[in-house]
Design a protein around this motif. Structure first.
Motif, PDB file in Angstrom:
ATOM      1  N   ALA A   1      62.662  38.352  31.017  1.00 30.57           N
ATOM      2  CA  ALA A   1      61.909  36.945  31.498  1.00 30.57           C
ATOM      3  C   ALA A   1      61.545  37.806  33.521  1.00 30.57           C
ATOM      4  N   LEU A   2      61.758  38.348  33.582  1.00 34.72           N
ATOM      5  CA  LEU A   2      60.981  38.647  34.815  1.00 34.72           C
ATOM      6  C   LEU A   2      59.756  39.521  34.623  1.00 34.72           C
ATOM      7  N   LEU A   3      59.818  40.081  33.879  1.00 33.51           N
ATOM      8  CA  LEU A   3      58.642  40.768  33.618  1.00 33.51           C
ATOM      9  C   LEU A   3      57.578  40.056  33.157  1.00 33.51           C
ATOM     10  N   ALA A   4      57.974  39.088  32.158  1.00 30.87           N
ATOM     11  CA  ALA A   4      56.659  37.933  31.965  1.00 30.87           C
ATOM     12  C   ALA A   4      56.727  37.115  33.119  1.00 30.87           C
ATOM     13  N   ALA A   5      57.127  36.092  34.037  1.00 28.48           N
ATOM     14  CA  ALA A   5      56.791  35.460  34.822  1.00 28.48           C
ATOM     15  C   ALA A   5      56.073  36.312  35.855  1.00 28.48           C
ATOM     16  N   VAL A   6      56.501  37.629  36.119  1.00 35.28           N
ATOM     17  CA  VAL A   6      55.058  38.345  36.972  1.00 35.28           C
ATOM     18  C   VAL A   6      54.306  38.858  37.026  1.00 35.28           C
ATOM     19  N   ARG A   7      53.953  38.841  35.317  1.00 39.61           N
ATOM     20  CA  ARG A   7      52.520  39.426  34.976  1.00 39.61           C
ATOM     21  C   ARG A   7      51.733  37.791  34.722  1.00 39.61           C
ATOM     22  N   SER A   8      52.551  36.360  34.353  1.00 39.75           N
ATOM     23  CA  SER A   8      51.551  35.823  34.153  1.00 39.75           C
ATOM     24  C   SER A   8      50.637  35.570  35.276  1.00 39.75           C
ATOM     25  N   GLN A   9      49.471  34.907  35.001  1.00 40.67           N
ATOM     26  CA  GLN A   9      48.468  34.512  35.289  1.00 40.67           C
ATOM     27  C   GLN A   9      48.571  33.543  36.679  1.00 40.67           C
ATOM     28  N   ASP A  10      49.677  32.443  36.285  1.00 40.50           N
ATOM     29  CA  ASP A  10      49.792  31.273  37.292  1.00 40.50           C
ATOM     30  C   ASP A  10      50.535  31.514  38.429  1.00 40.50           C
TER      31      ASP A  10
ATOM     32  N   ARG B   1      47.263  32.675  40.487  1.00 39.69           N
ATOM     33  CA  ARG B   1      46.427  31.435  40.785  1.00 39.69           C
ATOM     34  C   ARG B   1      46.851  30.530  41.153  1.00 39.69           C
ATOM     35  N   PHE B   2      48.302  30.265  41.806  1.00 39.26           N
ATOM     36  CA  PHE B   2      49.166  28.828  42.321  1.00 39.26           C
ATOM     37  C   PHE B   2      48.924  29.368  43.590  1.00 39.26           C
ATOM     38  N   GLY B   3      48.886  31.222  43.486  1.00 42.58           N
ATOM     39  CA  GLY B   3      49.361  31.343  45.449  1.00 42.58           C
ATOM     40  C   GLY B   3      47.518  31.318  45.959  1.00 42.58           C
ATOM     41  N   ALA B   4      46.262  31.722  45.338  1.00 37.68           N
ATOM     42  CA  ALA B   4      45.260  31.434  45.546  1.00 37.68           C
ATOM     43  C   ALA B   4      45.049  29.935  46.455  1.00 37.68           C
ATOM     44  N   PHE B   5      45.792  29.317  45.377  1.00 37.55           N
ATOM     45  CA  PHE B   5      45.469  27.541  45.077  1.00 37.55           C
ATOM     46  C   PHE B   5      45.318  27.217  47.255  1.00 37.55           C
ATOM     47  N   PHE B   6      46.726  27.507  47.419  1.00 39.68           N
ATOM     48  CA  PHE B   6      47.641  27.509  48.588  1.00 39.68           C
ATOM     49  C   PHE B   6      46.625  28.123  49.756  1.00 39.68           C
ATOM     50  N   GLY B   7      46.427  29.085  49.336  1.00 34.15           N
ATOM     51  CA  GLY B   7      45.994  30.254  50.312  1.00 34.15           C
ATOM     52  C   GLY B   7      44.724  29.641  50.898  1.00 34.15           C
ATOM     53  N   LEU B   8      44.112  29.377  49.189  1.00 31.99           N
ATOM     54  CA  LEU B   8      42.419  29.024  50.429  1.00 31.99           C
ATOM     55  C   LEU B   8      42.638  27.447  50.905  1.00 31.99           C
ATOM     56  N   PHE B   9      43.722  27.177  50.481  1.00 32.22           N
ATOM     57  CA  PHE B   9      43.730  25.692  51.424  1.00 32.22           C
ATOM     58  C   PHE B   9      44.087  25.741  52.597  1.00 32.22           C
ATOM     59  N   ALA B  10      44.810  26.892  52.885  1.00 34.84           N
ATOM     60  CA  ALA B  10      45.757  26.612  54.328  1.00 34.84           C
ATOM     61  C   ALA B  10      44.043  27.455  55.024  1.00 34.84           C
TER      62      ALA B  10
ATOM     63  N   ALA C   1      53.607  30.832  47.982  1.00 36.76           N
ATOM     64  CA  ALA C   1      53.337  30.082  46.513  1.00 36.76           C
ATOM     65  C   ALA C   1      53.653  30.661  45.494  1.00 36.76           C
ATOM     66  N   TYR C   2      53.284  32.204  45.653  1.00 35.57           N
ATOM     67  CA  TYR C   2      53.405  32.962  45.085  1.00 35.57           C
ATOM     68  C   TYR C   2      54.442  32.640  44.300  1.00 35.57           C
ATOM     69  N   GLY C   3      55.347  33.238  45.529  1.00 39.12           N
ATOM     70  CA  GLY C   3      56.877  33.409  45.028  1.00 39.12           C
ATOM     71  C   GLY C   3      57.588  32.392  44.806  1.00 39.12           C
ATOM     72  N   ALA C   4      57.288  31.323  44.712  1.00 35.04           N
ATOM     73  CA  ALA C   4      58.032  30.425  44.340  1.00 35.04           C
ATOM     74  C   ALA C   4      57.514  30.214  42.661  1.00 35.04           C
ATOM     75  N   ARG C   5      56.106  30.361  42.545  1.00 36.67           N
ATOM     76  CA  ARG C   5      56.260  29.993  41.276  1.00 36.67           C
ATOM     77  C   ARG C   5      56.790  30.962  39.997  1.00 36.67           C
TER      78      ARG C   5
END
Length: 462
Positions: free
Chosen positions: A91-100, A103-112, A65-69
Motif C-alpha cells: 500500500a505504501l509503495l503504491a501510494a508513493v509510485r502513483s503519479q497523483d 501532479r498534485f505537488g506540481a500543481f500547488f508548487g507552480l500556483f504558489a 501537497a505531495y506529502g498530503a496526497r
C-alpha cells in the motif's frame, strides 16, 4: 529596478500606512497596526528577493501537497490491507509510485510560484498595494492547473468557482447587502435535489466516479435504477426484465413472485424489484443505514486525521487526546449524516410505492410517478444535513453545488440550450483563484474556516 523599488518603498512608508495594515488583514489601530507594520517590513522588495520568495513558496507548497496526497492515498489503501487484499508495504509503495502525488505537488508548487511572483512584482511596479495585485497574481498562478489531468481540471474549477462565489457572498453579507438565513442548509437542499434527480433520471450527467459512489452507497444496482427510469419516462416496461433483475440480485422467493405478477404498466416499480434481497422495507433501510455508515466511516476518518497529522502536527503532539477525540466525534457525526441522507431518500421511495395506489386515485397516474417527486425526495432527505455542524453544512453545500450545476448544464446541452466551450475550465479556474487570493489577502474572514486553515500552511501569509 532596485532604485525604483527603493523610491516606491519610501513613498509607501509616507503615503500608505493604512494599506500596510490592510495587507496584513488587520485594522489600523493599536497592536494590530504594529503587527501590520511588522509584516509590511517583511515583504520582498527587490527583484531578487521577490524571485527568492516565490521559489521558497513553491518548494514549500510542493512538499506539503505531495506529502498530503501520498498520505491520503496510503490511508485509503489501508482498507485493502484490512481486507487482506494487500500488504502495508504494498500500500505504501503504491501510494508513493502513483503519479497523483507529483501532479498534485506540481500543481500547488507552480500556483504558489506564480501567485507570489506576480502579486509582489505588481506591487512594486505599480506602487500600490491593493487587491488587484492579488487578483492578477491568482489568475496567473491559476494556470498551474494545466499540470493536472483534464478530468481533474474540471473538478478543481468547479470547487474553486463555488469557493469564490461563497467568499463574494460573505463579503456582501458583511456589508449588509444580502442575507439568507441558514444559507448552507438551503444550498445543500436545492443542489441535492438536482443531484438526486440526475442519479435517478439522468445518471450520464454526473461524473462517473461520483455516480458509482452514489450507487454503492444507496445499494441499488445501476440496472435497477435504469429499469425504474424507463418506467417513469415511458410509462411501461417489459415485466420479464423485472424477473431477471430479481433473480440476478438473489431476491427472495416472495419478491420473485411479486415480480412475476407485474404487468407491463405497473404504475411504479415495486419495492420487490428496488430491494429484491429483503421483503421488509424497514429491514432494508436499517441495514442500509448501518452499511453506509461502515462504508464511509474510514473515508471520513482519513479526512479528519490526514490534515491533523500533516498540517497541525505540532498542535497534535501538544494535545493528542483532545484532537483525537474531536476527530473521532467528527467522523461519527459526518458518517451518521451520510447514512441518514441515503436512508431517508430510500424511505421516501419505499413510502411512495406503498402509497402509490392512494396517490394515483387522488392526483392521477401522471402525478403518481412524476419526475417532480424525485426532486421532492431529494429535498426531504436533505434534512439530514442538520446533523452536521453549521460550518460543515456550508462546506457540503459548496461540494454538491458544482456537481448540480454541471449536471444541469449537461442536460441543457443535450436539449441544445447551451454549448460547450473548449478549455473554458482553465480560464474559469484562473478567474476563481484570482478572486480567492484577493479575499485571502484582504478579507480572509469572508472565506470558510476550512479554506483558511488549508491555505495558510501551503501558501503562507503573503
Amino acid at each position: 529596478m532596485a532604485a525604483l523599488s527603493k523610491s516606491l518603498l519610501d513613498a509607501k512608508k509616507d503615503k500608505l500606512p493604512a494599506q500596510a495594515a490592510e495587507g496584513a488583514h488587520v485594522h489600523s489601530s493599536g497592536a494590530a497596526q504594529v503587527e501590520g507594520d511588522e509584516l509590511w517590513d517583511k515583504l520582498p522588495r527587490t527583484p531578487a528577493d521577490i524571485l527568492r520568495h516565490a521559489i521558497k513558496g513553491a518548494i514549500r507548497a510542493f512538499t506539503l501537497a505531495y506529502g498530503a496526497r501520498v498520505t491520503l492515498a496510503f490511508l485509503l489503501r489501508l482498507l485493502a490491507v484490512l481486507r487482506k487484499k494487500d500488504t502495508i508495504l504494498g500500500a505504501l509503495l503504491a501510494a508513493v509510485r502513483s503519479q497523483d502525488g507529483p501532479r498534485f505537488g506540481a500543481f500547488f508548487g507552480l500556483f504558489a510560484f506564480g501567485w507570489k511572483l506576480v502579486s509582489h512584482s505588481l506591487r512594486e511596479i505599480r506602487g500600490i498595494d491593493d487587491r488587484w495585485n492579488d487578483f492578477v497574481g491568482g489568475c496567473v498562478g491559476g494556470l498551474a492547473i494545466l499540470a493536472e489531468t483534464p478530468e481533474r481540471r474540471v473538478s478543481y474549477m468547479q470547487q474553486m468557482s463555488v469557493r469564490a462565489l461563497q467568499a463574494i457572498y460573505a463579503s456582501l453579507h458583511s456589508r449588509n447587502l444580502v442575507s439568507i438565513p441558514h444559507g448552507g442548509a438551503w444550498l445543500f437542499a436545492l443542489t441535492g435535489s438536482q443531484v438526486m434527480y440526475a442519479y435517478m433520471m439522468r445518471p450520464e450527467t454526473l461524473p462517473s466516479d461520483f455516480y458509482r459512489f452514489m450507487v454503492g452507497a444507496a445499494r441499488v444496482p445501476d440496472p435497477i435504477l435504469r429499469y425504474n427510469c424507463t418506467n417513469v419516462r415511458q410509462g411501461q416496461v417489459d415485466p420479464s426484465i423485472a424477473v431477471d433483475l430479481v433473480r440476478r440480485y438473489k431476491g427472495t422467493a416472495d419478491n420473485l413472485a411479486r415480480a412475476q405478477g407485474m404487468s407491463a404498466t405497473p404504475g411504479v416499480i415495486p419495492c420487490a424489484v428496488i430491494h429484491p434481497t429483503s421483503d421488509s422495507c424497514a429491514e432494508t433501510n436499517l441495514s442500509r443505514w448501518l452499511r453506509v455508515f461502515q462504508m464511509i466511516a474510514p473515508v471520513y476518518a482519513s479526512l479528519n486525521i490526514v490534515p491533523m497529522l500533516t498540517l497541525r502536527l505540532k498542535h497534535f503532539l501538544t494535545a493528542p487526546r483532545t484532537l483525537a477525540s474531536k476527530a473521532i466525534f467528527n467522523t461519527v457525526r459526518s458518517s451518521s449524516f451520510l447514512a441518514s441522507y441515503v436512508t431517508i431518500f430510500q424511505l421516501c421511495v419505499c413510502l411512495h410505492r406503498n402509497l402509490h395506489g392512494w396517490v394515483e386515485r387522488v392526483f392521477g397516474r401522471r402525478m403518481a410517478d412524476s419526475r417532480a417527486l424525485v426532486f421532492l425526495f431529494g429535498f426531504l432527505n436533505s434534512a439530514a444535513i442538520l446533523i452536521e455542524h453549521p460550518s460543515r453544512r456550508v462546506e457540503l453545500g459548496l461540494y454538491v453545488l458544482p456537481k448540480a450545476v454541471d449536471s444541469l448544464f449537461r442536460i441543457m446541452v443535450q436539449r441544445r440550450l447551451a454549448v460547450v466551450i473548449p478549455h473554458a475550465e482553465v480560464a474559469m479556474f484562473a478567474a476563481a483563484m484570482g478572486a480567492i487570493m484577493s479575499f485571502y489577502q484582504r478579507e480572509p474572514e469572508c472565506m470558510t474556516p476550512m479554506m483558511r486553515k488549508l491555505m495558510r500552511p501551503f501558501f503562507g501569509r503573503y
